[in-house]
Design an enzyme around this catalytic site. Structure first.
Site, mmCIF file in Angstrom:
data_model
loop_
_atom_site.group_PDB
_atom_site.id
_atom_site.type_symbol
_atom_site.label_atom_id
_atom_site.label_comp_id
_atom_site.label_asym_id
_atom_site.label_seq_id
_atom_site.Cartn_x
_atom_site.Cartn_y
_atom_site.Cartn_z
ATOM 1 N N GLN A 1 1.032 -1.021 -0.349
ATOM 2 C CA GLN A 1 -0.096 -0.303 0.112
ATOM 3 C C GLN A 1 0.869 1.409 0.130
ATOM 4 O OE1 GLN A 1 -2.828 -1.396 2.799
ATOM 5 N NE2 GLN A 1 -4.197 -0.421 2.320
ATOM 6 N N HIS B 1 0.026 -9.642 4.423
ATOM 7 C CA HIS B 1 -0.191 -8.782 4.677
ATOM 8 C C HIS B 1 -1.110 -8.214 3.039
ATOM 9 C CE1 HIS B 1 -2.287 -4.068 6.759
ATOM 10 N NE2 HIS B 1 -2.505 -4.714 5.589
ATOM 11 N N ASN C 1 -2.190 -10.641 8.373
ATOM 12 C CA ASN C 1 -3.339 -9.982 8.779
ATOM 13 C C ASN C 1 -4.342 -10.130 7.845
ATOM 14 O OD1 ASN C 1 -3.979 -6.678 9.229
ATOM 15 N ND2 ASN C 1 -4.809 -7.009 6.716
ATOM 16 N N GLU C 2 -5.849 -10.073 8.992
ATOM 17 C CA GLU C 2 -7.284 -9.950 8.983
ATOM 18 C C GLU C 2 -7.473 -11.382 7.606
ATOM 19 O OE1 GLU C 2 -8.484 -6.304 7.411
ATOM 20 O OE2 GLU C 2 -8.844 -5.385 9.046
HETATM 21 C C1 FCB Z 1 -7.821 -3.301 6.795
HETATM 22 C C2 FCB Z 1 -6.517 -3.863 5.908
HETATM 23 C C3 FCB Z 1 -5.354 -2.482 5.700
HETATM 24 C C4 FCB Z 1 -6.721 -1.006 5.101
HETATM 25 C C5 FCB Z 1 -7.742 -1.173 5.731
HETATM 26 C C6 FCB Z 1 -8.149 0.447 5.337
HETATM 27 O O1 FCB Z 1 -8.993 -4.115 6.313
HETATM 28 O O2 FCB Z 1 -5.569 -4.789 7.390
HETATM 29 O O3 FCB Z 1 -4.539 -2.643 5.041
HETATM 30 O O4 FCB Z 1 -6.839 -2.065 4.088
HETATM 31 O O5 FCB Z 1 -8.691 -1.942 6.593
#
Ligand code: FCB
Length: 427
Positions: free
Chosen positions: A19, A114, A158-159
């Site tokens: 990003q 990520h 991440n997520e």
């Molecule tokens: C999350 C992501 C991050 C960014 C935010 C706004 O889901 O982890 O990279 O895009 O949202």
């Protein structure tokens, strides 16, 4: 009451490699973004914010904003551009940045995965490939042995829930599939297994490391609390989206819905902190996201619901005790009309909750390339001019810097930056 004591909290900012860095064409997002229609403004992650060359300027910004902790990602496709080949110049460049952070007294929290990885990994099936976990673990070992003298705090993944649902159900992330549950289950199973194994691997290499995930948690509320179908669906969404995967990743215990318990994962503690990425609440009336009427919203239409951060943290902490690190929280606010209020409201909710919140990483430092939203969603404490790459600190950035310096939000600071800056609301 407007005075908030922040002296017990470490405060910083969070970013992700693809990003912000720019210039890397070896990751799967670069390829995905070439197809028209996938990214709302037609942009690609090149040049993102050109952080790869402007990292000194961004490190200065962290220092200028008094941020003592910083979450950043290392891009796998830079470090291992071809299977098994390490690009030493990329390693050196990251080492330079991490060394400089250390010199400035800014503690790095490093994300290993990520949302992005090498195209060669994606082409083999990415997280759905049979050897995905072993491939990921080899990368983890490579990273920890090369950066372990400079980094001791890690986010493995991440997520996973956002990655899996966006990439394999909604088609908004690579690989852009809309197939559904079979692939999602395979991806989540692999990511959870990858995390659990990485947790032990990192501790073997670095006994004092702090290891966790950055878990996206939302509040799922029934659109109509008196409607039993809405209530049931709210529960179902919460379970499928975020609760089942929590048990697998943090507890090493795989619920049926995520497939078989892997033979190489033993139930037990697989975290040193509880990483939470919190943004919003969903109003549920079906098996998808919805929103309440008449609520505060950001530029993307996401509901702003500060108390929800406490709600999800209380749920998580009740299940898995431990120190809570808010690994992401922030808002899309192009005009910086309400970001300071957003920050103040979330910090206030945290410190008055009685829960052991230790850290707050604001998403994000400089406006960045927001995945499928391209450059249209502005989350930065610092504004980015996409044409010139010039950075300008926003009032909300100055607000946070002063709150950190003062160890709290006093009446004068509140009056100057927050009072009178209300959120937009939906009809
Ligand atoms: C999350 C992501 C991050 C960014 C935010 C706004 O889901 O982890 O990279 O895009 O949202």
């Amino acid at each position: 009451m407007t005075h908030v004591d922040l002296s017990g909290l470490l405060i910083g900012a969070a970013t992700a490699a693809v990003q912000i860095e720019g210039g890397d064409t070896g990751n799967q997002w670069h390829e995905f973004a070439q197809v028209p229609g996938r990214i709302v403004d037609g942009s690609t992650p090149t040049p993102a914010t050109d952080h790869w060359t402007r990292w000194r300027e961004d490190t200065d910004l962290l220092a200028e904003l008094n941020l003592g902790i910083y979450r950043l990602g290392l891009e796998w496709s830079r470090i291992e551009p071809e299977p098994g080949r390490v690009d030493q110049s990329a390693v050196d460049r990251y080492r330079e940045e991490l060394t400089e952070l250390g010199r400035r007294g800014i503690r790095p929290l490093v994300t290993i995965h990520h949302f992005s990885h090498p195209t060669w990994f994606e082409d083999r099936g990415g997280w759905t490939a049979p050897d995905a976990v072993e491939t990921f673990l080899a990368h983890v070992e490579r990273v920890v042995t090369r950066f372990g003298d400079l980094v001791s705090e890690w986010v493995t993944i991440n997520e996973p829930n956002v990655y899996a649902s966006s990439g394999f159900l909604f088609g908004e992330f690579p690989p852009g599939h809309t197939g559904g549950w079979t692939e999602i289950r395979r991806v989540l199973n692999a990511m959870a297994r990858g995390h659990c194994r990485a947790y032990h691997l990192i501790h073997d290499l670095q006994p004092d490391a702090k290891v966790g995930i950055a878990h996206h948690l939302r509040v799922f509320a029934p659109l109509n609390g008196r409607n039993p179908v809405h209530r049931l669906l709210a529960r179902t969404n919460a379970y499928l989206f975020q609760e089942a995967i929590t048990d697998a990743m943090l507890g090493g215990r795989f619920p049926r819905v995520l497939g078989a318990q892997p033979a190489d994962v033993t139930p037990g503690t697989h975290y040193d902190y509880l990483g939470i990425n919190y943004y919003s609440r969903s109003a549920v009336s079906r098996l998808a996201d919805g929103r309440f009427d008449g609520v505060s919203v950001n530029d993307l239409g996401w509901e702003i619901h500060p108390q929800g951060l406490v709600e999800v943290a209380r749920w998580l902490h009740g299940r898995f005790p431990g120190p809570i690190w808010v690994t992401e929280n922030g808002t899309a606010d192009r005009d910086d009309a309400f970001r300071a209020r957003f920050i103040a409201d979330h910090l206030t909710a945290m410190v008055s909750s009685g829960l052991p919140f230790e850290r707050y990483y604001h998403w994000c430092l400089v406006d960045n390339w927001e995945w499928a939203q391209g450059y249209t969603a502005r989350f930065g404490l610092v504004e980015l001019d996409v044409d010139t790459m010039e950075r300008r600190v926003r009032p909300s950035g100055r607000f946070l810097a002063r709150a950190v310096a003062a160890g709290g939000i006093g009446d004068a600071l509140y009056e100057e930056f927050v009072a009178g800056h209300d959120y937009p609301t939906t009809p």
